[in-house]
Motif scaffolding. Sequence first.
Motif, PDB file in Angstrom:
ATOM      1  N   ALA A  51       0.827  -1.213   0.000  1.00 50.94           N
ATOM      2  CA  ALA A  51       0.000   0.000   0.000  1.00 50.94           C
ATOM      3  C   ALA A  51       0.856   1.255   0.000  1.00 50.94           C
ATOM      4  N   GLY A  52       2.032   1.164   0.579  1.00 53.66           N
ATOM      5  CA  GLY A  52       2.963   2.288   0.617  1.00 53.66           C
ATOM      6  C   GLY A  52       4.360   1.810   0.307  1.00 53.66           C
ATOM      7  N   ARG A  53       5.353   2.463   0.926  1.00 51.08           N
ATOM      8  CA  ARG A  53       6.745   2.114   0.643  1.00 51.08           C
ATOM      9  C   ARG A  53       7.511   1.674   1.897  1.00 51.08           C
ATOM     10  N   LEU A  54       6.805   1.455   3.011  1.00 52.15           N
ATOM     11  CA  LEU A  54       7.489   1.055   4.233  1.00 52.15           C
ATOM     12  C   LEU A  54       7.842  -0.428   4.209  1.00 52.15           C
ATOM     13  N   ARG A  55       9.067  -0.733   4.655  1.00 47.52           N
ATOM     14  CA  ARG A  55       9.514  -2.117   4.738  1.00 47.52           C
ATOM     15  C   ARG A  55       8.922  -2.834   5.939  1.00 47.52           C
ATOM     16  N   GLU A  56       8.524  -2.069   6.935  1.00 45.44           N
ATOM     17  CA  GLU A  56       7.868  -2.599   8.124  1.00 45.44           C
ATOM     18  C   GLU A  56       7.004  -1.477   8.684  1.00 45.44           C
ATOM     19  N   SER A  57       6.197  -1.773   9.696  1.00 43.51           N
ATOM     20  CA  SER A  57       5.275  -0.769  10.214  1.00 43.51           C
ATOM     21  C   SER A  57       6.027   0.352  10.926  1.00 43.51           C
ATOM     22  N   ARG A  58       5.316   1.445  11.136  1.00 46.00           N
ATOM     23  CA  ARG A  58       5.927   2.637  11.745  1.00 46.00           C
ATOM     24  C   ARG A  58       6.496   2.366  13.139  1.00 46.00           C
TER      25      ARG A  58
END
Length: 351
Positions: free
Chosen positions: A172-179
């Motif tokens: 859904a986005g570009r994060l490799r893991e959650s915030r």
Amino acid sequence: MPHPLALLLLPFAWLYAAVLGVRNWLYDKGIKETARFAVPVISVGNLRAGGTGKTPHVAWLVRQLQAAGQQPAILSRGYGRQTRGYIEADAAATAATIGDEPLQHYQDFRGQVPVVVCENRRTGLENLLRQEPAPSVVVLDDAYQHRRVQPTLNILLTEQQRPFYQDYVLPAGRLRESRVGARRADVVVVTKCESLLNAAQQAAITAWVRRYTRPRVLVLFSTYAYGAPVAVGGTGQVGSPEIVLLTGIAQPGPLLDYLTGAGYQIVHHAAFADHHAFTAADIAAVAKQLQPGQSVFTTQKDAVRLLEPALQAAVAALPIFYIPIQVEFLADGAAQLQQLLSSLFQPHAVV
């Protein structure tokens, strides 16, 4: 809110985040083993995939460590290389054998700093520390998600224009893991900042970052300083302000902004994906765009891939220049980070 297409992908992102969350929980609880080492290990990485400025920030750290009398080494997985296993960079190294970013480090430090690649950072560290003389500190390039090694200092990078706290997990986005992965950070550096970012703006960004980090984690702000064009594969001078831009990096936007502000006119931008392996056909296509007096500008990371043996003749025939960059910290950020680095070498220091 995410883009409408990203909304459709959120269930997959939640599933991906859950899998990574379980993996991180296993490491946090000690169920999966994390190795610690006798020398300080500094990890530089990000939550967002690509383009946060890891390479120049690693170079900044290494220069500070050298100035403090330490003997640093750089360890990377060597993303994009065509080899596997533990390899130490030498004069014969190419982007194909060790990756473009490690090769850039090797060239930047003229072989005076050991640069090693290994997809398993634990194995890489064990081999590196058997060398004589062994380094006194190791900087891990792009290792924030590599939990098999426990860093002494964990530095998280996030861009001002694309901060992790406004992004979503892949796809859904570009994060490799959650915030929440930001809780592992000992320092957060907000990169590629506007040089005039004022104290109120910095305070607002810091407040957002600290929603996800541990309390009172140090939040610093850095920007890029661009240098004069450097000829790639030969000598020469820039002619007309009209240029062709060639990039294979994740975020060319800051370079575009700089070049436009510096008075260059970009008549064509040949934009490729990050770590793109340039071919003779790519160079020929760029050459067709050139008019008399014009030059090709690129980045230093791209330049190391343009000097692959198969491309050297074609590149030498063109007026190609790279724009060097250096990291500069806003306010007293450099002094704060230097002080934190010094604490790593004091007896019983705790970060």
